[in-house]
Each structure stands twice: as structure tokens, then as C-alpha cells.
Design a protein around this motif. Structure first.
Motif, PDB file in Angstrom:
ATOM      1  N   SER A 131       0.875  -1.164   0.000  1.00  0.00           N
ATOM      2  CA  SER A 131       0.000   0.000   0.000  1.00  0.00           C
ATOM      3  C   SER A 131       0.918   1.221   0.000  1.00  0.00           C
ATOM      4  CB  SER A 131      -0.880  -0.013   1.244  1.00  0.00           C
ATOM      5  OG  SER A 131      -1.577   1.199   1.361  1.00  0.00           O
ATOM      6  N   GLU A 132       0.894   1.960  -1.099  1.00  0.00           N
ATOM      7  CA  GLU A 132       1.746   3.138  -1.238  1.00  0.00           C
ATOM      8  C   GLU A 132       0.856   4.351  -1.456  1.00  0.00           C
ATOM      9  OE1 GLU A 132       5.801   3.963  -3.631  1.00  0.00           O
ATOM     10  OE2 GLU A 132       4.051   3.835  -4.919  1.00  0.00           O
ATOM     11  N   GLU A 133       0.903   5.291  -0.515  1.00  0.00           N
ATOM     12  CA  GLU A 133       0.090   6.508  -0.602  1.00  0.00           C
ATOM     13  C   GLU A 133      -1.374   6.187  -0.898  1.00  0.00           C
ATOM     14  OE1 GLU A 133       2.008   9.040  -3.476  1.00  0.00           O
ATOM     15  OE2 GLU A 133       3.901   9.006  -2.371  1.00  0.00           O
ATOM     16  N   ASP A 134      -1.960   5.311  -0.094  1.00  0.00           N
ATOM     17  CA  ASP A 134      -3.369   4.925  -0.182  1.00  0.00           C
ATOM     18  C   ASP A 134      -3.776   4.220  -1.471  1.00  0.00           C
ATOM     19  OD1 ASP A 134      -3.858   5.906   2.397  1.00  0.00           O
ATOM     20  OD2 ASP A 134      -4.172   7.925   1.627  1.00  0.00           O
ATOM     21  N   LYS A 135      -2.815   3.696  -2.232  1.00  0.00           N
ATOM     22  CA  LYS A 135      -3.190   2.863  -3.370  1.00  0.00           C
ATOM     23  C   LYS A 135      -2.355   1.582  -3.322  1.00  0.00           C
ATOM     24  CE  LYS A 135      -0.204   4.822  -6.972  1.00  0.00           C
ATOM     25  NZ  LYS A 135       0.627   5.819  -6.380  1.00  0.00           N
ATOM     26  N   GLU A 136      -2.948   0.509  -3.828  1.00  0.00           N
ATOM     27  CA  GLU A 136      -2.236  -0.756  -3.835  1.00  0.00           C
ATOM     28  C   GLU A 136      -1.340  -0.840  -5.061  1.00  0.00           C
ATOM     29  OE1 GLU A 136      -4.858  -4.108  -3.365  1.00  0.00           O
ATOM     30  OE2 GLU A 136      -5.348  -3.532  -1.322  1.00  0.00           O
ATOM     31  N   VAL A 137      -0.116  -1.285  -4.838  1.00  0.00           N
ATOM     32  CA  VAL A 137       0.853  -1.448  -5.913  1.00  0.00           C
ATOM     33  C   VAL A 137       1.296  -2.911  -5.905  1.00  0.00           C
ATOM     34  CG1 VAL A 137       3.124  -0.753  -6.782  1.00  0.00           C
ATOM     35  CG2 VAL A 137       1.656   0.936  -5.646  1.00  0.00           C
ATOM     36  N   ILE A 138       1.270  -3.518  -7.081  1.00  0.00           N
ATOM     37  CA  ILE A 138       1.710  -4.904  -7.212  1.00  0.00           C
ATOM     38  C   ILE A 138       3.006  -4.904  -8.019  1.00  0.00           C
ATOM     39  CG2 ILE A 138       1.176  -7.166  -8.187  1.00  0.00           C
ATOM     40  CD1 ILE A 138      -1.803  -6.504  -7.627  1.00  0.00           C
ATOM     41  N   VAL A 139       4.042  -5.502  -7.441  1.00  0.00           N
ATOM     42  CA  VAL A 139       5.364  -5.517  -8.080  1.00  0.00           C
ATOM     43  C   VAL A 139       5.742  -6.974  -8.391  1.00  0.00           C
ATOM     44  CG1 VAL A 139       7.778  -4.849  -7.854  1.00  0.00           C
ATOM     45  CG2 VAL A 139       6.007  -3.481  -6.715  1.00  0.00           C
ATOM     46  N   PRO A 140       6.038  -7.281  -9.654  1.00  0.00           N
ATOM     47  CA  PRO A 140       6.479  -8.641  -9.994  1.00  0.00           C
ATOM     48  C   PRO A 140       7.814  -8.956  -9.312  1.00  0.00           C
ATOM     49  CG  PRO A 140       5.899  -7.392 -11.970  1.00  0.00           C
ATOM     50  CD  PRO A 140       5.926  -6.427 -10.829  1.00  0.00           C
ATOM     51  N   ARG A 141       7.904 -10.126  -8.701  1.00  0.00           N
ATOM     52  CA  ARG A 141       9.110 -10.471  -7.944  1.00  0.00           C
ATOM     53  C   ARG A 141      10.357 -10.546  -8.806  1.00  0.00           C
ATOM     54  NH1 ARG A 141       7.695 -14.308  -2.797  1.00  0.00           N
ATOM     55  NH2 ARG A 141       9.857 -13.864  -2.269  1.00  0.00           N
ATOM     56  N   GLU A 142      10.221 -10.951 -10.058  1.00  0.00           N
ATOM     57  CA  GLU A 142      11.424 -11.057 -10.905  1.00  0.00           C
ATOM     58  C   GLU A 142      12.031  -9.687 -11.208  1.00  0.00           C
ATOM     59  OE1 GLU A 142       8.209 -10.707 -14.113  1.00  0.00           O
ATOM     60  OE2 GLU A 142       8.363 -11.891 -12.266  1.00  0.00           O
ATOM     61  N   LYS A 143      11.290  -8.618 -10.966  1.00  0.00           N
ATOM     62  CA  LYS A 143      11.804  -7.263 -11.205  1.00  0.00           C
ATOM     63  C   LYS A 143      12.447  -6.660  -9.948  1.00  0.00           C
ATOM     64  CE  LYS A 143       8.743  -6.251 -14.997  1.00  0.00           C
ATOM     65  NZ  LYS A 143       9.612  -6.150 -16.129  1.00  0.00           N
ATOM     66  N   ILE A 144      12.317  -7.351  -8.810  1.00  0.00           N
ATOM     67  CA  ILE A 144      12.795  -6.831  -7.522  1.00  0.00           C
ATOM     68  C   ILE A 144      14.258  -7.204  -7.313  1.00  0.00           C
ATOM     69  CG2 ILE A 144      12.522  -6.959  -5.017  1.00  0.00           C
ATOM     70  CD1 ILE A 144       9.514  -7.502  -5.511  1.00  0.00           C
ATOM     71  N   SER A 145      15.086  -6.170  -7.039  1.00  0.00           N
ATOM     72  CA  SER A 145      16.487  -6.443  -6.717  1.00  0.00           C
ATOM     73  C   SER A 145      16.674  -6.600  -5.207  1.00  0.00           C
ATOM     74  CB  SER A 145      17.403  -5.342  -7.253  1.00  0.00           C
ATOM     75  OG  SER A 145      17.166  -4.117  -6.612  1.00  0.00           O
ATOM     76  N   LYS A 146      15.864  -5.864  -4.420  1.00  0.00           N
ATOM     77  CA  LYS A 146      16.049  -5.892  -2.971  1.00  0.00           C
ATOM     78  C   LYS A 146      14.794  -5.369  -2.280  1.00  0.00           C
ATOM     79  CE  LYS A 146      19.589  -4.258   0.270  1.00  0.00           C
ATOM     80  NZ  LYS A 146      20.810  -3.450   0.356  1.00  0.00           N
ATOM     81  N   ILE A 147      14.430  -6.021  -1.164  1.00  0.00           N
ATOM     82  CA  ILE A 147      13.337  -5.536  -0.308  1.00  0.00           C
ATOM     83  C   ILE A 147      13.941  -5.293   1.074  1.00  0.00           C
ATOM     84  CG2 ILE A 147      11.113  -6.043   0.763  1.00  0.00           C
ATOM     85  CD1 ILE A 147      10.534  -7.958  -1.550  1.00  0.00           C
ATOM     86  N   THR A 148      13.723  -4.099   1.592  1.00  0.00           N
ATOM     87  CA  THR A 148      14.303  -3.707   2.871  1.00  0.00           C
ATOM     88  C   THR A 148      13.208  -3.238   3.818  1.00  0.00           C
ATOM     89  OG1 THR A 148      16.176  -2.880   1.612  1.00  0.00           O
ATOM     90  CG2 THR A 148      16.120  -2.312   3.917  1.00  0.00           C
ATOM     91  N   LEU A 149      13.327  -3.623   5.072  1.00  0.00           N
ATOM     92  CA  LEU A 149      12.406  -3.160   6.104  1.00  0.00           C
ATOM     93  C   LEU A 149      12.728  -1.693   6.396  1.00  0.00           C
ATOM     94  CD1 LEU A 149      10.191  -4.232   8.002  1.00  0.00           C
ATOM     95  CD2 LEU A 149      11.984  -4.688   9.668  1.00  0.00           C
ATOM     96  N   LYS A 150      11.701  -0.851   6.404  1.00  0.00           N
ATOM     97  CA  LYS A 150      11.891   0.579   6.644  1.00  0.00           C
ATOM     98  C   LYS A 150      11.679   0.955   8.093  1.00  0.00           C
ATOM     99  CE  LYS A 150      10.180   4.399   4.676  1.00  0.00           C
ATOM    100  NZ  LYS A 150       9.236   5.230   3.986  1.00  0.00           N
ATOM    101  N   GLU A 151      10.699   0.331   8.675  1.00  0.00           N
ATOM    102  CA  GLU A 151      10.232   0.696  10.009  1.00  0.00           C
ATOM    103  C   GLU A 151      11.112   0.060  11.080  1.00  0.00           C
ATOM    104  OE1 GLU A 151       6.108  -0.510  11.888  1.00  0.00           O
ATOM    105  OE2 GLU A 151       5.887   0.789  10.163  1.00  0.00           O
ATOM    106  N   GLU A 152      11.272   0.755  12.188  1.00  0.00           N
ATOM    107  CA  GLU A 152      11.997   0.167  13.319  1.00  0.00           C
ATOM    108  C   GLU A 152      11.163  -0.958  13.910  1.00  0.00           C
ATOM    109  OE1 GLU A 152      13.791   2.549  16.295  1.00  0.00           O
ATOM    110  OE2 GLU A 152      14.203   4.157  14.894  1.00  0.00           O
ATOM    111  N   LEU A 153      11.857  -1.940  14.432  1.00  0.00           N
ATOM    112  CA  LEU A 153      11.174  -3.124  14.993  1.00  0.00           C
ATOM    113  C   LEU A 153      10.574  -2.822  16.343  1.00  0.00           C
ATOM    114  CD1 LEU A 153      13.785  -5.832  14.049  1.00  0.00           C
ATOM    115  CD2 LEU A 153      11.750  -5.153  12.818  1.00  0.00           C
TER     116      LEU A 153
END
Length: 153
Positions: A131-153
């Protein structure tokens, strides 16, 4: 010996040590940076990881590696925490952080963007939904180079 068989051997031998010391093996990587090779072991647990924790695991793993010698070239061993803004490598990592803010970096732009940030909603083997700025975004996994956690745990 291929890199994948080295990694299988490492995982098979390192997981029991890490678990015996009451940590979770978050991720292992064997990478070449410049002229040097690095075996990086990332450990985690619910209480967080201290320098002492890293030293404890490093000593035990180093002893094991000296004994079984699975890597046929020189390397540096590094043991650390995955950190607060950790990379999410596996489905297990993604599952754990559903509902958290993440950053997705892409190999190539989609709609002129190489980076998406939002709340991780769900994922499957082919895509990640945020959910990015109140809209859903779907990203194909083969296009993803890296996913990083933004929020503190």
C-alpha cells in the motif's frame, strides 16, 4: 565444488550451532568484494543481537570451519545482526513483516520508478503487494532487486 553446494554444506553445519546458542540464522552469504571473499552470517533473536552474541557465534562457527574446511579459497568470516532496516531475503522474512513499511528496489524502472515504499500487504511466488500513498501497488518479484524493512522493529 560449486557455490550452491558450498552454501548447502555451510547451512547444514551452521544452523545447529546457531540454534544451540539460541539464535535464529537469518541469512548466510558468500560474496566477493573487490579481491576479497566474505562469508557473512546474520543472526537474530527476539531480544536483539549484541557484539557479544556475534563473537560467541563467530568463535563456534570459526572452529567448525577450521575442522570441515568447506570453502576452497581464503575468506573473511563476519557475524552480525541483520539490523533494523534489514533486507528481507526469504518468504519467511516477508511473512514475518506483513503490515510493516518496506522499500522495494527494482532492477529496472516500472512506470519510471525504480523504488517503491509502502506497507507490505501480501505476497506470493510471483508478486509483492504494498500500500503506497493509499493505493495498492503490485510488483512482480522477478523485477525486484532488494526488499528492505523501513520501520523500526
Amino acid at each position: 565444488m560449486s557455490k550452491s553446494s558450498i552454501m548447502k554444506e555451510l547451512r547444514k553445519n551452521i544452523v545447529p550451532i546457531v540454534e544451540e546458542l539460541e539464535y535464529e540464522l537469518y541469512f548466510i552469504e558468500l560474496v566477493k568484494e573487490g579481491k576479497e571473499n566474505f562469508l557473512r552470517i546474520y543472526i537474530d533473536n527476539d531480544k536483539g543481537i549484541s557484539l557479544d552474541d556475534c563473537e560467541k557465534v563467530s568463535r563456534r562457527v570459526s572452529e567448525l570451519l577450521d575442522e570441515i574446511d568447506p570453502i576452497p579459497y581464503s575468506y573473511y568470516l563476519e557475524v552480525s545482526s541483520p539490523g533494523i532496516s534489514r533486507t528481507l531475503h526469504t518468504d519467511k522474512h516477508l511473512e514475518k513483516y506483513i503490515g510493516y513499511e518496506i522499500t522495494i528496489n527494482l532492477f529496472a524502472p516500472i512506470d519510471k520508478k525504480k523504488k517503491f515504499e509502502g506497507k507490505l500487504l501480501e505476497f506470493d511466488k510471483s508478486e509483492v503487494k504494498i500500500s503506497e500513498e493509499d493505493k495498492e501497488v503490485i510488483v512482480p518479484r522477478e523485477k525486484i532487486s532488494k526488499i528492505t524493512l523501513k520501520e523500526e522493529l
